[in-house]
Design an enzyme around this catalytic site. Structure first.
Site, PDB file in Angstrom:
ATOM      1  N   GLY A 101      15.262  -9.343  -3.106  1.00  0.00           N
ATOM      2  CA  GLY A 101      14.848  -9.455  -4.517  1.00  0.00           C
ATOM      3  C   GLY A 101      13.424  -9.594  -4.803  1.00  0.00           C
ATOM      4  CG  ASP A 133       7.348  20.311  -1.637  1.00  0.00           C
ATOM      5  OD1 ASP A 133       7.483  19.565  -2.874  1.00  0.00           O
ATOM      6  OD2 ASP A 133       8.015  21.153  -1.286  1.00  0.00           O
ATOM      7  CB  THR A 169       4.203  16.528  -4.658  1.00  0.00           C
ATOM      8  OG1 THR A 169       5.171  15.984  -4.422  1.00  0.00           O
ATOM      9  CG2 THR A 169       4.319  18.070  -5.336  1.00  0.00           C
ATOM     10  CD  GLU A 207      -4.442  18.224  -0.512  1.00  0.00           C
ATOM     11  OE1 GLU A 207      -4.545  19.555  -0.403  1.00  0.00           O
ATOM     12  OE2 GLU A 207      -4.973  17.466  -1.452  1.00  0.00           O
TER      13      GLU A 207
END
Lengths: 714, 714
Positions: free
Chosen positions: B440, B465, B461, B463
């Site tokens: 938790g 994907d 994402t 340089e």
């Protein structure tokens, strides 16, 4: 707010507009969206939601325009205002509990009244005596007492028995003394406690005459009814920002020897006799235990639509978004390909699309089973008044509390644990897959995915941590397997065992056929596909049993196996429920043939994609051959993806999420993605009302600041 | 700020304090933390970081106390102030670029100057002529021109060739006209653009006399140098909140026919001749292409420490946190077990602990290879001045641009693509595993994990994907396989091929032994373990080649196979580099025996755990037997976990993250977890300066509001 110049307002998106893309998608498929939606939810629920939506949209306090821009403080302030309005509307329109919950879900964020309206009221109702209902529940229902359910502590999460807060019986003045002996005893994570509650149900170790009797619930006033300041010797506050759920005031709470009257121990199941100063044992723990199953069943049901919300956004956006030309397309083909046509994107999204339906049907199956079982139990054990609300108490209670006769209930409990752990993990992790499938824009808050994901994540931890729960499932499966073996030893066959629950049935089937072997036609026959899943569960169960009982391996050394076993059991239940829903007479009569066909394709995709992903267990257990797995991977699954492709948009449409609920540029029903992104960024964005001073040597941050008092406005 | 009452201040945590737990952990292991740290980073770097840390901590603007509480606006305002101070300190202390970067990393968040200091300066330097350096670079280095690199558009991410912004050559007045024809042409996601840049390098389609020449870089002034307001016909602003990275002003930018002089097209590699109005072709694209490799290699290197930061927090907290007694412990044993002792927790954390080292060594190997290769290339092709900074330009450029002779470079490029995709995925997803392993409390912002994870995610994402890149890798592997087969056909054997890069070597080895089969002793021999990974890569490559060249399957239908192939190649490179680092003379000479032994255990855990996870591919390729995989899963991996257990805390200590950098209650070096959580929640939390009015019918939100002007303070 800033406005865009005329030349910007005149700009259109290039190529085929997103709206046209989705329109074309919808014409290409014959899935009957309305009939499917009606089958998923019933017309009554859909009409109710439409009615509630209109009411909410007409109230300015629910305007969502600034939601993604607000910081923690202004978010929770807005959420407090919305919680108040929700309560006022409930009174005004005489909403039922279901209507209140549905309205809150459409609004899309928890409010600081959330735990008052659920756990506090439920616990008072379920665990209070009629006298206590008079004392506490009436005022709580009128929102005079506003409360929370204070169980978890700073140093103790899942392990309820390890709680440190004490409630010591004081026979002299017939009171309990609530006390927090350590820093780690502080209640922590308690929803609605941080800022709004004036009362709390506190789970504390009951101590009578120096002896401990375990955790019990006590009603404690914590704040002054007039000033709302903490009472003396009570230290209470908000625990600060979290990864998500920031519209909720999760709080901390410490007591310094605070006295409460005898009447404040919730005494329906167990109590202290004030005359003898003796503890009176719980009368019916299995009923409490049943409500845990109910809560978990609901998490399973919700997991389907939780995931569907992400899949809706991703599928629509991937049908609008175009990127790169197909590599095999002719050189002069300049039009870019819709992202949803790429097999790598389909491989990520379509199994989740299938999973959303699978989980929904599984959750529905669980609730039906629960209801049937509950009715039966109450007839047998408790013919009196039945409480309407199922609540959750003493989280973490395990099968030990089981009434030994309740064979079906134990099976239901175990199934609900396995499915809760599995379904919420699939939904939570699936949402992140959906976010990434949206490429760079998935990272924008306007995608509507990040906050939804972050707000959902606690579900993987609460109502039983998803890893911890798998131990309970395995414990039950091992117990069932031992019973099957014992009965076989006594009777000489596997049929005589005195139980007809499903778990025992699949274990018996496996044992009967173990020496004959399985020959499941997983690619050609649905029943065989489900049977292969059952076979794998039974195989893993007897393997684990051998490790534990024969090889005497330690419990701890088997936790990884147990996790796998519980997951396998959950996956079996999901394919079984999905298949059961497909062959149900209600589905068969309500849906047109083409819609049924595509649901069947989703079922096969879900089952075969999962089989391929878990290949090594299916192969090891000999539930199927390596050749079958290879065929599933290279032929069947890709073919099923192709069959689903034209129907993807209509399939997500059938979940009927209103745009207002999704609050997503990428997931808009009309596909007008880019104009919406641009409007939110340029016109709604308060940061564009200021001009920074970029000179690193300047003493100021701003050249211009037009925010005025925006930051103090709601 | 609120203060805690005396009775709260006096409370201690129950049981063994966290500080004592970590102290005991550290005494139980003989890993030489200082020597290992020195081997990982060098003493020079460690000393530099310590020096920078002292400087930063003494500046009030870098105080982190309010970081987790701030909303987007105040976060970016604080970050602007910090960016300014960072620049002032750079000037004052004459920091090198490495020192500036290291200081920024210790500070722990990107500032709005981030893209100015990196991409803007690099692009001007790399792609500008000496005259343009004089015109733009000097002012940019003095922070008079503040800039960004504007490539991505609202409608176009990875596909650079599809960019819509145009730069049309106007022969009449020798200018370029920058224009955004559509809404989707808007530059989007551009770091440092939203609020601070007054200039931008804009990637736009060059158009001469109606003909397009593809994307090229142009320097464009976008804001007034005095007022910092946007220039006429320029529309620019911040794109709004994101899942993370909210201290950066990612921006949008649109042009309405904005004229810029001829000198503003960066002309080192290609240009427009203003006299003939003709396009002059690029002179040396492969050098640009090399810098892409450099950027990706750095992402690989960073991925190790990015992940290590999460593992540090999780391992320390799991050694402090106790939950449940061991099920096999005697009934009267009440002390709860350290969470890190549970095998399910080890199964989640220790492979990531191993991966952090594996990725670090792999990144280091990549950088060394790159440096060696670059030196060699520059000797051959470009004996003149070599730029010091490696930059990144024309992201998304693929192997097509390859100088055909640059065999090693192509291999290096492909490897960097495969490893960038793999390493950043492992690090990003691993951080979320670490967060959940903290239970938790992992959800609290004070864990220091959520924000770190959210800020890191864009690396998956940008340089290139991570999914897109795997196509480039596969294209290269297929090409290499075709060359191997062709050479064999021509020469009759697999040795004659004119190449000695590693990829060709493993493909040849596979072909040579294909009919003999593999017999790798994966459990007993490190070299065999690495060879099994190579075997699997070669098997998958020739499989994919068969699908593509013989069965003529479409490129699109193979994307999932390509993703698997690229991942397999990356995993091979990682185990190979890890094993290489272990047998290097530098490691052998610098580290004591026990430390070497535990690193070797980590290597085996990493390689065998991955092998077991990817079992079906290893088995299908016959790189190893089912029996070996079963043994790895049931015997070897659990045994290796047990060997690592006592050293886990010291191993994470060797990454030497200062507490100030971690900014995590759970990950504190001293283990004083709960007091720190409590202090942050109760005393630092501005929400505890207000008292809500909980009455749902009241018109007000607050009974008391003591925040004063806190919200307008930095």
């Amino acid at each position: 707010m800033p406005t865009n110049p005329a030349w910007v307002k005149a700009l259109k998106e290039s190529g085929r507009p997103g709206s046209k893309c989705l329109e074309l998608e919808r014409t290409k498929s014959n899935v009957d969206v309305d009939k499917l939606a009606s089958f998923l939810f019933t017309d009554k629920v859909l009409e109710r939601n439409a009615r509630l939506l209109e009411i909410l949209k007409s109230e300015p306090v629910f305007d969502k325009t600034q939601n993604y821009f607000r910081g923690r403080e202004s978010r929770i302030e807005a959420s407090l205002a919305r919680g108040k309005k929700l309560r006022q509307l409930t009174v005004k329109h005489k909403w039922t509990k279901e209507e209140y919950n549905a309205a809150n879900e459409l609004m899309g964020e928890p409010t600081p009244y959330g735990l008052h309206a659920s756990m506090f009221l439920i616990t008072l109702r379920e665990q209070g005596t009629p006298e206590q209902h008079e004392l506490f529940l009436k005022k709580a229902e009128a929102y005079e007492y506003i409360g929370c359910y204070a169980q978890t502590e700073l140093g103790h999460g899942s392990n309820v028995r390890g709680l440190e807060t004490t409630a010591t019986w004081n026979p002299e003045d017939k009171t309990f003394i609530l006390h927090s002996p350590h820093l780690t005893s502080s209640k922590w994570w308690i929803g609605s406690l941080g800022k709004v509650a004036n009362h709390a149900v506190v789970m504390a170790q009951l101590v009578i005459n120096g002896r401990g009797y375990g955790p019990h619930p006590f009603v404690v006033q914590i704040r002054d009814m007039k000033t709302h300041e903490p009472l003396e010797n009570v230290h209470v506050g908000d625990i600060g920002p979290k990864f998500g759920y920031n519209t909720m005031d999760n709080g901390f709470l410490l007591f310094n020897k605070v006295k409460i009257p005898h009447a404040n121990m919730l005494a329906r199941f167990s109590r202290v006799d004030p005359n003898t100063n003796k503890y009176v044992r719980p009368s019916n723990p299995s009923l409490i235990y049943g409500t845990l199953t109910w809560v978990r069943s609901n998490i399973v049901l919700q997991s389907g639509s939780v995931l569907a919300r992400g899949v809706t956004i991703a599928v629509r956006y991937c049908a609008v978004r175009r990127q790169f030309t197909d590599r095999d397309a002719p050189e002069d083909e300049v039009r870019e390909n819709q992202v949803i046509n790429y097999t790598m994107v389909q491989q990520r999204l379509f199994p989740l699309l299938a999973a959303s339906f699978a989980l929904h049907f599984t959750g529905r199956g669980m609730i039906e089973l629960y209801d049937a079982n509950q009715a039966q139990m109450q007839k047998k054990e408790n013919p009196g008044k039945v409480s309407e609300d199922a609540g959750q108490t003493q989280r973490g209670a395990g099968p030990e509390e089981l009434n030994p006769g309740a064979d079906l209930l134990a099976d239901l409990h175990s199934t609900s644990c396995a499915l809760k752990a599995f379904a919420s993990t699939v939904a939570g992790e699936g949402l992140e897959v959906c976010r990434r499938a949206c490429g760079g824009h998935g990272y924008s808050s306007f995608a509507g995915l990040g906050s939804w994901y972050a707000d959902y994540l606690p579900t993987l931890t609460w109502e039983g941590d998803n890893y911890m729960l798998t131990q309970q499932v395995s414990r039950y499966l091992l117990k069932s397997a031992r019973a099957v073996l014992k009965n076989q030893a006594n009777t000489g066959n596997f049929n005589a065992i005195n139980s007809d629950n499903d778990t025992t049935a699949i274990l018996k089937t496996y044992k009967r056929r173990q020496d004959v072997g399985a020959a499941f036609d997983v690619l050609g026959n649905d029943e065989d596909l489900v049977a292969a899943y059952a076979w794998r569960v039974a195989y893993l169960t007897f393997q684990a049993l051998q490790h534990r009982d024969e090889e005497k391996q330690s419990w701890n050394s088997l936790l990884v196996d147990f996790y796998r076993l519980s997951t396998a059991h959950a996956q079996y239940m999901v394919v079984k429920n999905f298949q059961g829903a497909l062959s149900s007479s209600s589905l068969q009569s309500q849906l047109p043939t083409q819609t049924k066909t595509i649901l069947h394709t989703l079922f096969r995709l879900y089952a075969l994609h999962t089989l391929e992903k878990e290949a090594s267990e299916f192969f090891q257990s000999a539930a199927c051959t390596i050749r079958q797995i290879q065929l599933a991977r290279t032929k069947t699954v890709p073919q099923l993806m192709g069959e689903i492709r034209p129907h993807a948009v209509r399939l997500v449409d059938s979940w009927k999420f209103p745009d207002w609920q999704l609050d997503s540029s990428l997931g808009r029903y009309d596909g007008d993605v880019y104009a919406d992104m641009f409007k939110r960024a340029s016109e709604d964005n308060p940061l564009n009302n200021v001009v920074f001073d970029p000179n690193p040597d300047s003493k100021t941050l701003f050249k211009r600041d037009d925010r005025g008092d925006l930051r103090s406005k709601l």
